[in-house]
Design a protein around this motif. Structure first.
Motif, PDB file in Angstrom:
ATOM      1  N   GLU A 163       3.596  10.119 -30.904  1.00 23.66           N
ATOM      2  CA  GLU A 163       3.799   8.691 -30.642  1.00 23.66           C
ATOM      3  C   GLU A 163       5.034   8.469 -29.773  1.00 23.66           C
ATOM      4  O   GLU A 163       5.057   7.582 -28.918  1.00 23.66           O
ATOM      5  CB  GLU A 163       3.948   7.930 -31.961  1.00 23.66           C
ATOM      6  N   ASP A 164       6.072   9.281 -29.991  1.00 20.07           N
ATOM      7  CA  ASP A 164       7.289   9.144 -29.185  1.00 20.07           C
ATOM      8  C   ASP A 164       6.995   9.412 -27.716  1.00 20.07           C
ATOM      9  O   ASP A 164       7.532   8.739 -26.831  1.00 20.07           O
ATOM     10  CB  ASP A 164       8.370  10.112 -29.686  1.00 20.07           C
ATOM     11  N   PHE A 165       6.153  10.403 -27.457  1.00 17.74           N
ATOM     12  CA  PHE A 165       5.790  10.723 -26.078  1.00 17.74           C
ATOM     13  C   PHE A 165       5.068   9.541 -25.435  1.00 17.74           C
ATOM     14  O   PHE A 165       5.342   9.176 -24.288  1.00 17.74           O
ATOM     15  CB  PHE A 165       4.896  11.966 -26.040  1.00 17.74           C
ATOM     16  N   ILE A 166       4.151   8.930 -26.179  1.00 18.43           N
ATOM     17  CA  ILE A 166       3.397   7.782 -25.654  1.00 18.43           C
ATOM     18  C   ILE A 166       4.334   6.650 -25.282  1.00 18.43           C
ATOM     19  O   ILE A 166       4.187   6.020 -24.229  1.00 18.43           O
ATOM     20  CB  ILE A 166       2.369   7.290 -26.698  1.00 18.43           C
ATOM     21  N   GLU A 167       5.316   6.376 -26.130  1.00 21.95           N
ATOM     22  CA  GLU A 167       6.215   5.246 -25.905  1.00 21.95           C
ATOM     23  C   GLU A 167       7.073   5.412 -24.653  1.00 21.95           C
ATOM     24  O   GLU A 167       7.623   4.430 -24.137  1.00 21.95           O
ATOM     25  CB  GLU A 167       7.117   5.042 -27.126  1.00 21.95           C
ATOM     26  N   ASN A 168       7.207   6.627 -24.156  1.00 20.91           N
ATOM     27  CA  ASN A 168       8.002   6.871 -22.955  1.00 20.91           C
ATOM     28  C   ASN A 168       7.169   6.858 -21.677  1.00 20.91           C
ATOM     29  O   ASN A 168       7.695   7.049 -20.587  1.00 20.91           O
ATOM     30  CB  ASN A 168       8.737   8.210 -23.064  1.00 20.91           C
ATOM     31  N   LEU A 169       5.867   6.625 -21.815  1.00 19.09           N
ATOM     32  CA  LEU A 169       4.983   6.558 -20.649  1.00 19.09           C
ATOM     33  C   LEU A 169       5.000   5.150 -20.065  1.00 19.09           C
ATOM     34  O   LEU A 169       5.357   4.190 -20.749  1.00 19.09           O
ATOM     35  CB  LEU A 169       3.549   6.928 -21.057  1.00 19.09           C
ATOM     36  N   PRO A 170       4.602   4.986 -18.805  1.00 23.73           N
ATOM     37  CA  PRO A 170       4.472   3.637 -18.236  1.00 23.73           C
ATOM     38  C   PRO A 170       3.537   2.796 -19.096  1.00 23.73           C
ATOM     39  O   PRO A 170       2.595   3.312 -19.699  1.00 23.73           O
ATOM     40  CB  PRO A 170       3.873   3.903 -16.850  1.00 23.73           C
TER      41      PRO A 170
END
Length: 211
Positions: A163-170
């Motif tokens: 989820e952390d990775f997703i939140e850092n995406l555009p």
């Protein structure tokens, strides 16, 4: 009443057009996206592959200093003989796939691999210009590419979900992921696990209940 002068938003610098030595460092499995074509609803499994270009260094953040420019391309996750992914990979490796090789090919093997990217600029009706990958091929023999700068990034719905990775995406890629059935299934399964765990704890403590 106040009158405030609007400041024109600065446009993001695009990767220069031309040929660049690049390295694949990121693989994001977006999942199944839904779209309409001629009145019919279509579903397509998508993946986004990103490349760093060490020959084009820029300072995006004072804290990090110079970093390579990055460009990516979205593909349908298909190795069909007519699929763009297969065509680009065959051009990249300089050799066609047999049907068996195509069927068994793991695209995570691309992480860390160098290539030569052709980049073109395209203008939109709104007046914006975007850089697009027009071709992918191997680097010339005897040429040594610079060492990788960015850390490898892998996101999928199996061993590399974060989820952390997703939140850092555009934001627009986040929306694609969160609307996918793969993402929704994971959250549905998580909810089931939580409910099951609560029921187990409730049953375990039943004798301790005062009423």
């Amino acid at each position: 009443m106040s009158i405030v002068a609007k400041q024109k938003e600065s446009k993001r610098e695009q990767v220069p057009s031309g040929t660049h030595i690049a390295r694949c460092f990121s693989m994001v499995h977006i999942g199944t996206t839904t779209w309409e074509y001629l009145g019919e609803t279509k579903e397509t499994d998508k993946v986004r592959i990103s490349f760093e270009i060490p020959g084009e260094m820029r300072t995006f953040s004072e804290d990090q200093g110079e970093q390579p420019m990055v460009i990516d391309k979205e593909y349908t996750l298909s190795m069909h003989e007519k699929a763009n992914l297969r065509k680009d990979l065959e051009s990249w490796r300089g050799k066609t796939f047999s049907d068996k090789e195509a069927k068994d090919f793991d695209i995570l093997k691309l992480i860390g691999v160098t290539c030569s990217l052709g980049v073109i600029h395209k203008d939109t009706k709104g007046g914006n210009t975007y850089a697009r990958i027009s071709s992918i091929s191997g680097i010339p023999k005897g040429f040594k590419a610079p060492d990788q700068i960015n850390e490898n990034q892998i996101f999928d719905y199996n061993d590399n979900f974060s989820e952390d990775f997703i939140e850092n995406l555009p934001s627009w890629i986040q929306e694609q992921i969160k609307e996918s059935p793969e993402y929704k299934k994971i959250h549905s399964e998580d909810s089931t696990i939580v409910i099951d765990q609560m029921e187990k704890e409730s049953n375990t403590n039943e004798d301790d209940c005062p009423f």
